[in-house]
Design an enzyme around this catalytic site. Structure first.
Site, PDB file in Angstrom:
ATOM      1  N   SER A  98       0.936  47.465  21.022  1.00  0.00           N
ATOM      2  CA  SER A  98       1.181  47.921  22.391  1.00  0.00           C
ATOM      3  C   SER A  98       1.552  49.396  22.396  1.00  0.00           C
ATOM      4  O   SER A  98       2.194  49.897  21.454  1.00  0.00           O
ATOM      5  CB  SER A  98       2.339  47.100  22.977  1.00  0.00           C
ATOM      6  OG  SER A  98       2.775  47.666  24.184  1.00  0.00           O
ATOM      7  N   TYR A 115      11.113  43.189  22.611  1.00  0.00           N
ATOM      8  CA  TYR A 115       9.658  42.980  22.573  1.00  0.00           C
ATOM      9  C   TYR A 115       8.980  44.129  21.819  1.00  0.00           C
ATOM     10  O   TYR A 115       8.156  43.910  20.926  1.00  0.00           O
ATOM     11  CB  TYR A 115       9.099  42.861  23.995  1.00  0.00           C
ATOM     12  CG  TYR A 115       7.591  42.927  24.029  1.00  0.00           C
ATOM     13  CD1 TYR A 115       6.827  41.834  23.660  1.00  0.00           C
ATOM     14  CD2 TYR A 115       6.927  44.108  24.383  1.00  0.00           C
ATOM     15  CE1 TYR A 115       5.430  41.907  23.652  1.00  0.00           C
ATOM     16  CE2 TYR A 115       5.549  44.194  24.376  1.00  0.00           C
ATOM     17  CZ  TYR A 115       4.803  43.091  24.009  1.00  0.00           C
ATOM     18  OH  TYR A 115       3.430  43.171  23.989  1.00  0.00           O
ATOM     19  N   LYS A 119       6.674  44.346  18.064  1.00  0.00           N
ATOM     20  CA  LYS A 119       5.339  44.927  17.850  1.00  0.00           C
ATOM     21  C   LYS A 119       5.380  45.946  16.708  1.00  0.00           C
ATOM     22  O   LYS A 119       4.497  45.978  15.855  1.00  0.00           O
ATOM     23  CB  LYS A 119       4.825  45.585  19.139  1.00  0.00           C
ATOM     24  CG  LYS A 119       4.513  44.581  20.235  1.00  0.00           C
ATOM     25  CD  LYS A 119       3.275  43.762  19.888  1.00  0.00           C
ATOM     26  CE  LYS A 119       3.192  42.476  20.634  1.00  0.00           C
ATOM     27  NZ  LYS A 119       2.103  41.608  20.234  1.00  0.00           N
TER      28      LYS A 119
END
Ligand code: NAD
Ligand code: WQD
Length: 337
Positions: A124, A149, A153
């Site tokens: 991302s 989050y 990643k």
């Protein structure tokens, strides 16, 4: 190539499964259906004429992965399965470390043991944090993420980088998505959040269809052309095509590559609302509220490396993204299961 697609019943995975099948690849989907419906697989079949096999299970379950990988000799894995709600990751960080990081760890271990050496990973643009300069290229330094989050990643990118060093025959593509929106033009697959949406476009679509009363615009005092946040929205079908291009690159030989998948164009929140209203003919009531913690003013991609090395470029514009989102939003409410 025989490709195992984790999270292939989800939003981006299902669109990528369509493109893989249309390019002649054989697709097997693994998904625990925690954020997807099994009927998506039938709709992939309606679009492509080939219904991929769906094996329902959890990527954290190593014996499940052994059964899947033991039954078919896969050439590659496309790894979409994850949790992706930024706000939830702040409230329940361990759930995100478990599903995203432990799940990826189990998957990579199983790939090592079963001799599968090619992987495309859904990363991302969040790994760039709040960059000093936009657009961001793949050489822009990554920043400590502002939420769990984002950390998951970044950590998984590192896990795959380390694996590619230890296993020089591996081919690894880390794809950093910007803001995927839109839906397949058949109106058969798209993003279908179970709960109140976290992201701008599904929220706009649900306000337009009167499922939600009003959109909150998070801040109009950013140093941007109209004061609202700028992002690089990319049509999910363009994004899916970026994956098949990356898979072709991996087939050429081992290595580890990072690619930005974006359009190179920034759009403000108010511009996206205007474009959606024009495409749908429906008014989207909104109210300006305070900034959302953790949001950056502007983030868009320099996608030139992907164009140079993969021969891939996003071609669908904001209008198309809005038209396709609206078509899907109207169909989604009528689709069963
Ligand atoms: P999604 O929720 O629609 O798809 C994820 C899929 O994974 C779902 O079908 C879900 O049921 C499945 N899944 C979740 N946990 C699982 C588990 N433990 N085992 C097996 N399956 C599991 O999300 P999406 O938007 O399609 O995102 C796909 C990937 O792209 C994710 O890794 C996400 O982090 C990443 N990504 C998404 C965006 C975005 O804005 N949508 C942006 C950047 C990166
Ligand atoms: C876009 C713009 C908001 C909602 C997130 C994740 C990222 C990736 C993509 C997952 C911003 C504004 C939003 C609303 C608003 N996700 N907004 N009202 O924050 O760029 O990225 O999704 O993998 O990791 O961080 O996307 O769609 O939430 O926001 O005004 O109700 O819309 O402030 O400027 P974001 P978004």
């Amino acid at each position: 190539m025989k490709t195992l697609v984790t999270g292939g019943a989800g939003y981006i995975g299902s669109h990528t499964a369509v493109e893989l099948i249309l390019e002649g690849h054989e697709v097997v989907i693994v998904d625990d259906l925690s954020n997807a419906k099994a009927s998506v697989v039938d709709r992939i079949g309606q679009i492509t004429g080939v219904t991929p096999e769906l094996i329902v299970g959890d990527i954290r379950d190593r014996s499940f992965l052994d059964t899947v990988m033991g039954s078919t000799a896969f050439d590659a894995v496309m790894h979409f399965a994850a949790l992706k709600a930024v706000g939830e990751s702040v409230r329940e960080p361990l759930k995100y470390w478990d599903v995203n990081v432990s799940g990826s760890l189990r998957l990579i271990e199983a790939m090592v043991d079963h001799g599968i050496e090619r992987i495309v990973f859904s990363s991302s643009a969040t790994v760039y944090g709040d960059p000093e300069v936009v657009p961001v290229s793949e050489d822009t330094p990554v920043r400590p993420p502002s939420n769990p989050y984002g950390w998951t990643k970044l950590v998984i990118e590192q896990m795959l980088t380390d694996t590619s060093v230890a296993h020089p025959s591996w081919a690894v593509a880390l794809l950093r998505y910007f803001n995927p929106i839109g839906a397949h033009d058949s109106g058969l697959i798209g993003e279908d959040p179970n709960d109140e949406p976290n992201n701008l476009m599904p929220y706009i679509a649900q306000v337009a269809s009167e499922k939600l009363p009003e959109l909150s615009v998070f801040g109009d005092d950013y140093p941007t052309r109209d004061g609202t946040g700028i992002r690089d929205y990319i049509h999910v079908v363009d994004l899916a095509k970026g994956h098949t291009a990356a898979l072709a690159r991996l087939a050429e030989g081992p290595g580890r590559w990072v690619y930005n998948l974006g359009t190179g164009r920034g759009t403000t929140v108010l511009e996206l609302i205007d474009a959606f209203e024009a495409a749908s003919g429906v008014k989207v009531p909104y109210r300006i509220v305070g900034r959302r913690p953790g949001d950056v003013a502007e983030l868009w991609a320099d996608p030139s490396r992907a164009e140079r090395e993969l021969g891939w470029k996003a071609t669908r514009d904001i209008e198309q993204m809005c038209v396709d989102t609206w078509r899907w939003q109207q169909h989604a409410t009528g689709l069963e299961g």
